[in-house]
Motif scaffolding. Structure first.
Motif, PDB file in Angstrom:
ATOM      1  N   VAL A  44       0.838  -1.207   0.000  1.00 49.43           N
ATOM      2  CA  VAL A  44       0.000   0.000   0.000  1.00 49.43           C
ATOM      3  C   VAL A  44       0.870   1.252   0.000  1.00 49.43           C
ATOM      4  O   VAL A  44       0.602   2.205  -0.742  1.00 49.43           O
ATOM      5  N   VAL A  45       1.915   1.266   0.801  1.00 48.92           N
ATOM      6  CA  VAL A  45       2.810   2.421   0.854  1.00 48.92           C
ATOM      7  C   VAL A  45       3.511   2.615  -0.490  1.00 48.92           C
ATOM      8  O   VAL A  45       3.612   3.734  -1.001  1.00 48.92           O
ATOM      9  N   VAL A  47       2.507   1.616  -3.527  1.00 44.62           N
ATOM     10  CA  VAL A  47       1.532   2.076  -4.526  1.00 44.62           C
ATOM     11  C   VAL A  47       1.201   3.548  -4.293  1.00 44.62           C
ATOM     12  O   VAL A  47       1.118   4.337  -5.235  1.00 44.62           O
ATOM     13  N   SER A  48       1.026   3.933  -3.037  1.00 41.31           N
ATOM     14  CA  SER A  48       0.733   5.339  -2.718  1.00 41.31           C
ATOM     15  C   SER A  48       1.877   6.247  -3.144  1.00 41.31           C
ATOM     16  O   SER A  48       1.651   7.331  -3.680  1.00 41.31           O
ATOM     17  N   LEU A  49       3.088   5.802  -2.919  1.00 37.63           N
ATOM     18  CA  LEU A  49       4.263   6.575  -3.308  1.00 37.63           C
ATOM     19  C   LEU A  49       4.328   6.741  -4.824  1.00 37.63           C
ATOM     20  O   LEU A  49       4.584   7.841  -5.329  1.00 37.63           O
ATOM     21  N   ILE A  51       1.849   6.594  -6.979  1.00 38.84           N
ATOM     22  CA  ILE A  51       0.755   7.476  -7.405  1.00 38.84           C
ATOM     23  C   ILE A  51       1.079   8.923  -7.069  1.00 38.84           C
ATOM     24  O   ILE A  51       0.848   9.828  -7.879  1.00 38.84           O
ATOM     25  N   SER A  52       1.650   9.165  -5.894  1.00 45.09           N
ATOM     26  CA  SER A  52       2.010  10.536  -5.497  1.00 45.09           C
ATOM     27  C   SER A  52       3.060  11.122  -6.428  1.00 45.09           C
ATOM     28  O   SER A  52       2.942  12.274  -6.850  1.00 45.09           O
ATOM     29  N   SER A  54       3.681  10.240  -9.508  1.00 46.49           N
ATOM     30  CA  SER A  54       3.045  10.437 -10.809  1.00 46.49           C
ATOM     31  C   SER A  54       2.213  11.713 -10.819  1.00 46.49           C
ATOM     32  O   SER A  54       2.289  12.499 -11.770  1.00 46.49           O
ATOM     33  N   CYS A  55       1.451  11.941  -9.765  1.00 51.17           N
ATOM     34  CA  CYS A  55       0.627  13.157  -9.683  1.00 51.17           C
ATOM     35  C   CYS A  55       1.500  14.398  -9.606  1.00 51.17           C
ATOM     36  O   CYS A  55       1.179  15.424 -10.223  1.00 51.17           O
TER      37      CYS A  55
END
Length: 117
Positions: A44-45, A47-49, A51-52, A54-55
Motif C-alpha cells: 500500500v505504501v 503504490v501510494s508513493l 501514485i504521489s 506520478s501526480c
C-alpha cells in the motif's frame, strides 16, 4: 499396580510438553498474519508513493504548460493592443503619414532625409 494419587491432582497436573506446542502454533499463526499485514502495508505504501510521484510529475508538467500559455496570452494581448491602437488612430492623418514613412519608406518631395552611419 494401583495408582495412589488423588484424582483431583491428576487434573491439576499438566505436562509442560503437552501445552508447549499449542502456544507455538498460535504464535506462528500470529507471526504469519503479522508478516502478511506488513507485506500488505508495504504494498500500500509503495503504490501510494508511485501514485504521489506520478501526480506530482503531472502537476509540474501542467504548471509549466500554464506558464507558457500565460506568456503566449500576454503576447496576444500586446498584439491586440497594438492593432486596436492602429484601428483607433487610422483616421488620424498624422498616423497614416508616420506609418508610410516607417514601414514603406515614403517621404514628401520637399522633405530632406538624413541618414546616419
Amino acid at each position: 499396580m494401583a495408582d495412589n494419587r488423588d484424582p483431583q491432582l491428576n487434573h491439576q497436573l499438566v505436562s509442560p510438553a503437552s501445552e508447549q506446542p499449542a502456544p507455538q502454533v498460535d504464535q506462528d499463526e500470529k507471526l504469519g498474519l503479522s508478516m502478511l499485514a506488513k507485506v500488505a502495508l508495504a504494498v500500500v505504501v509503495l503504490v501510494s508513493l508511485i501514485i504521489s510521484i506520478s501526480c506530482l510529475m503531472q502537476f509540474n508538467r501542467l504548471e509549466e504548460q500554464r506558464k507558457e500559455l500565460e506568456a503566449e496570452l500576454s503576447e496576444y494581448n500586446e498584439a491586440i493592443r497594438e492593432l486596436q491602437e492602429i484601428i483607433n488612430s487610422s483616421d488620424d492623418n498624422e498616423f497614416i503619414i508616420q506609418q508610410a514613412k516607417d514601414k514603406l519608406g515614403y517621404y514628401f518631395p520637399d522633405e530632406n532625409i538624413y541618414y546616419q552611419d
